[in-house]
Write an enzyme that holds these catalytic residues in place. Structure first.
Site, PDB file in Angstrom:
ATOM      1  N   GLU A   1       2.832   0.240   3.300  1.00  7.52           N
ATOM      2  CA  GLU A   1       2.391  -0.880   3.989  1.00  7.52           C
ATOM      3  C   GLU A   1       2.450  -2.192   3.735  1.00  7.52           C
ATOM      4  OE1 GLU A   1      -0.720   1.466   7.081  1.00  7.52           O
ATOM      5  OE2 GLU A   1      -1.248   1.017   5.027  1.00  7.52           O
TER       6      GLU A   1
ATOM      7  N   HIS B   1       0.822  -1.149  -0.180  1.00  9.13           N
ATOM      8  CA  HIS B   1      -0.102   0.072  -0.149  1.00  9.13           C
ATOM      9  C   HIS B   1       0.931   1.111  -0.006  1.00  9.13           C
ATOM     10  CE1 HIS B   1      -3.283   2.848   2.255  1.00  9.13           C
ATOM     11  NE2 HIS B   1      -3.417   2.881   0.719  1.00  9.13           N
TER      12      HIS B   1
HETATM   13  N1  3HC Z   1       4.847  14.677  -7.293  1.00  7.42           N
HETATM   14  C1  3HC Z   1       5.993  14.682  -6.852  1.00  7.42           C
HETATM   15  N2  3HC Z   1       6.610  15.481  -6.050  1.00  7.42           N
HETATM   16  C2  3HC Z   1       5.848  16.176  -5.119  1.00  7.42           C
HETATM   17  C3  3HC Z   1       4.416  16.475  -5.549  1.00  7.42           C
HETATM   18  C4  3HC Z   1       3.806  15.241  -6.654  1.00  7.42           C
HETATM   19  N3  3HC Z   1       2.750  15.300  -6.746  1.00  7.42           N
HETATM   20  N4  3HC Z   1       3.896  16.996  -4.707  1.00  7.42           N
HETATM   21  C5  3HC Z   1       4.985  17.429  -3.954  1.00  7.42           C
HETATM   22  N5  3HC Z   1       6.143  17.224  -4.414  1.00  7.42           N
HETATM   23  C6  3HC Z   1       7.455  17.402  -3.737  1.00  7.42           C
HETATM   24  C7  3HC Z   1       7.816  18.774  -4.101  1.00  7.42           C
HETATM   25  O1  3HC Z   1       8.550  18.783  -5.175  1.00  7.42           O
HETATM   26  C8  3HC Z   1       8.859  19.106  -2.831  1.00  7.42           C
HETATM   27  O2  3HC Z   1      10.111  18.358  -2.938  1.00  7.42           O
HETATM   28  P1  3HC Z   1      11.383  18.972  -2.316  1.00  7.42           P
HETATM   29  O3  3HC Z   1      11.086  19.091  -1.047  1.00  7.42           O
HETATM   30  O4  3HC Z   1      12.552  17.746  -2.790  1.00  7.42           O
HETATM   31  O5  3HC Z   1      11.745  20.343  -3.086  1.00  7.42           O
HETATM   32  C9  3HC Z   1       8.080  18.345  -1.888  1.00  7.42           C
HETATM   33  O6  3HC Z   1       7.271  17.330  -2.419  1.00  7.42           O
HETATM   34  C10 3HC Z   1       7.308  19.111  -0.833  1.00  7.42           C
HETATM   35  O7  3HC Z   1       6.458  19.649  -1.939  1.00  7.42           O
HETATM   36  P2  3HC Z   1       5.947  21.364  -1.804  1.00  7.42           P
HETATM   37  O8  3HC Z   1       7.107  22.185  -1.144  1.00  7.42           O
HETATM   38  O9  3HC Z   1       5.367  21.841  -3.237  1.00  7.42           O
HETATM   39  O10 3HC Z   1       4.563  21.265  -1.089  1.00  7.42           O
HETATM   40  P3  3HC Z   1       4.215  20.932   0.441  1.00  7.42           P
HETATM   41  O11 3HC Z   1       5.396  21.160   1.269  1.00  7.42           O
HETATM   42  O12 3HC Z   1       2.863  21.532   0.739  1.00  7.42           O
HETATM   43  O13 3HC Z   1       4.385  19.337   0.165  1.00  7.42           O
HETATM   44  C11 3HC Z   1       3.000  17.184   0.258  1.00  7.42           C
HETATM   45  C12 3HC Z   1       3.369  18.675  -0.384  1.00  7.42           C
HETATM   46  C13 3HC Z   1       4.248  16.523   0.223  1.00  7.42           C
HETATM   47  C14 3HC Z   1       2.017  16.538  -0.562  1.00  7.42           C
HETATM   48  C15 3HC Z   1       2.693  17.529   1.801  1.00  7.42           C
HETATM   49  O14 3HC Z   1       1.731  18.527   1.946  1.00  7.42           O
HETATM   50  C16 3HC Z   1       2.205  16.416   2.476  1.00  7.42           C
HETATM   51  O15 3HC Z   1       3.037  15.560   2.864  1.00  7.42           O
HETATM   52  N6  3HC Z   1       0.920  16.204   2.565  1.00  7.42           N
HETATM   53  C17 3HC Z   1       0.318  15.134   3.346  1.00  7.42           C
HETATM   54  C18 3HC Z   1      -0.002  14.081   2.264  1.00  7.42           C
HETATM   55  C19 3HC Z   1      -0.430  12.824   2.939  1.00  7.42           C
HETATM   56  O16 3HC Z   1      -0.759  12.589   4.066  1.00  7.42           O
HETATM   57  N7  3HC Z   1      -0.683  11.571   2.014  1.00  7.42           N
HETATM   58  C20 3HC Z   1      -1.406  10.387   2.477  1.00  7.42           C
HETATM   59  C21 3HC Z   1      -2.646  10.402   2.072  1.00  7.42           C
HETATM   60  S1  3HC Z   1      -3.300   8.667   2.719  1.00  7.42           S
HETATM   61  C22 3HC Z   1      -2.965   8.039   1.344  1.00  7.42           C
HETATM   62  O17 3HC Z   1      -2.443   7.991   0.197  1.00  7.42           O
HETATM   63  C23 3HC Z   1      -3.587   6.504   1.545  1.00  7.42           C
HETATM   64  C24 3HC Z   1      -4.491   6.171   0.453  1.00  7.42           C
HETATM   65  O18 3HC Z   1      -4.939   4.701   0.645  1.00  7.42           O
HETATM   66  C25 3HC Z   1      -5.885   6.834   0.537  1.00  7.42           C
END
Ligand code: 3HC
Length: 284
Positions: free
Chosen positions: A152, A140
């Site tokens: 996971e 996962h």
């Molecule tokens: N693809 C590739 N890289 C990405 C990206 C994407 N879609 N979105 C962001 N990034 C990268 C950026 O390039 C940046 O990289 P760097 O630090 O090396 O420069 C880094 O991630 C941080 O991005 P930003 O500065 O643009 O933006 P944020 O600081 O707001 O981070 C985020 C974005 C990483 C998405 C952060 O907000 C985060 O961790 N959010 C929580 C996400 C989360 O909880 N996900 C789990 C969801 S549950 C799930 O998926 C399970 C499923 O079963 C539902």
């Protein structure tokens, strides 16, 4: 057992992300979709993912091109016959998934591992559709797949040690951290995350706080990278609803079911980032 060739079924948000990281890690990767249009969209998403990394300077253009060249798109699941590991990343629907697992069981070689990226469906329900429950596990990933470090690894009582070891090795090759978890609906992350996200929607429904207040509170009050309503947009409202329905059914707990507001959003096509509109409007 060594995994050399990967198959991915489904090239939506998660399937595209999984394909992107597999190919970038050096695996020849076949990705299968049911129709040409979603396959094309998925490939564009993958290309955009590599472009993003090149622009950021974390991936050389030549490596991005090589990774993209390792991806073979397909509309025919029989093309997965020689894969050592096939990861299912289709819609969160038990009937669709069990049908697919039975089909993959017939197509793939007897040694192949069949894994699911399901968010909530217990893995033994998928394993039962195959003749190889020892070679079935949950694998996962988290959204956005290229960024989130966790996988996971969900094992049923039938999953063999060899299968677990092979999947741990793939996680290492991807430079991600793999945590082991037993086969219970929602596993660790979604079992804890989804009720929290739904409660945030209930606060909004009850008029207790605005969207921005809720998201700001959890970001600044708890240090979360994004608030719960924005995170629902990132996950996809339809996906969150599907997960909630499985959790509510599996635990027989109505509080785990999606709030009405989310069902209405799905009916209106407000799916979050994937449709451009959810709790927020996505500007590309
Ligand atoms: N693809 C590739 N890289 C990405 C990206 C994407 N879609 N979105 C962001 N990034 C990268 C950026 O390039 C940046 O990289 P760097 O630090 O090396 O420069 C880094 O991630 C941080 O991005 P930003 O500065 O643009 O933006 P944020 O600081 O707001 O981070 C985020 C974005 C990483 C998405 C952060 O907000 C985060 O961790 N959010 C929580 C996400 C989360 O909880 N996900 C789990 C969801 S549950 C799930 O998926 C399970 C499923 O079963 C539902």
């Amino acid at each position: 057992m060594t995994i050399t060739r990967i198959g991915v079924v489904g090239c939506g948000l998660m399937g595209a992300g999984i394909t992107q990281v597999m190919a970038a890690a050096g695996y020849p990767t076949r990705v299968c979709e049911a129709a040409a249009a979603p396959l094309q969209r998925g490939l564009e998403r993958i290309r955009a993912g590599y472009d993003r990394a090149v622009k950021k300077g974390t991936l050389a253009q030549v490596d991005a091109d090589a990774a993209f060249a390792r991806i073979t798109p397909s509309l025919d699941r029989r093309d997965l016959a020689d894969c050592d590991l096939v990861i299912e990343a289709i819609a969160e629907d038990l009937t669709l998934k069990t049908t697919l697992f039975a089909e993959l069981d017939a197509i793939c070689g007897p040694q192949a591992i069949l894994a699911s990226n399901t968010s909530s469906i217990p893995i033994h329900q998928l394993a039962q559709a195959t003749t190889r429950p020892d070679r079935v596990a949950g694998f996962h990933f988290f959204n956005p797949v290229p960024v989130m470090q966790l996988i996971e690894l969900v094992s049923t009582p039938f999953t063999s040690n060899e299968t677990q070891q092979a999947l741990h090795a793939v996680g290492t090759q991807l430079a991600k951290t793999v945590v082991d978890v037993q086969d219970v609906s929602g596993f660790i992350v979604n079992r804890l995350l989804i009720p929290y996200l739904f409660d945030a929607v209930r606060l909004l429904e009850q008029g207790i706080a605005s969207r921005n207040a809720i998201d700001t509170a959890m970001k600044l009050g708890c240090g979360y990278p994004m608030g719960p309503l924005l995170l629902l947009d990132v996950i996809g409202i339809d996906t969150a609803v599907a997960i909630g329905d499985v959790l509510a059914r599996e635990f027989n707990d109505a509080h785990l079911a999606p709030p009405q507001r989310l069902r209405e959003m799905v009916a209106q096509g407000l799916l979050g980032r994937k449709s451009g509109q959810g709790f927020y409007t996505t500007t590309v």
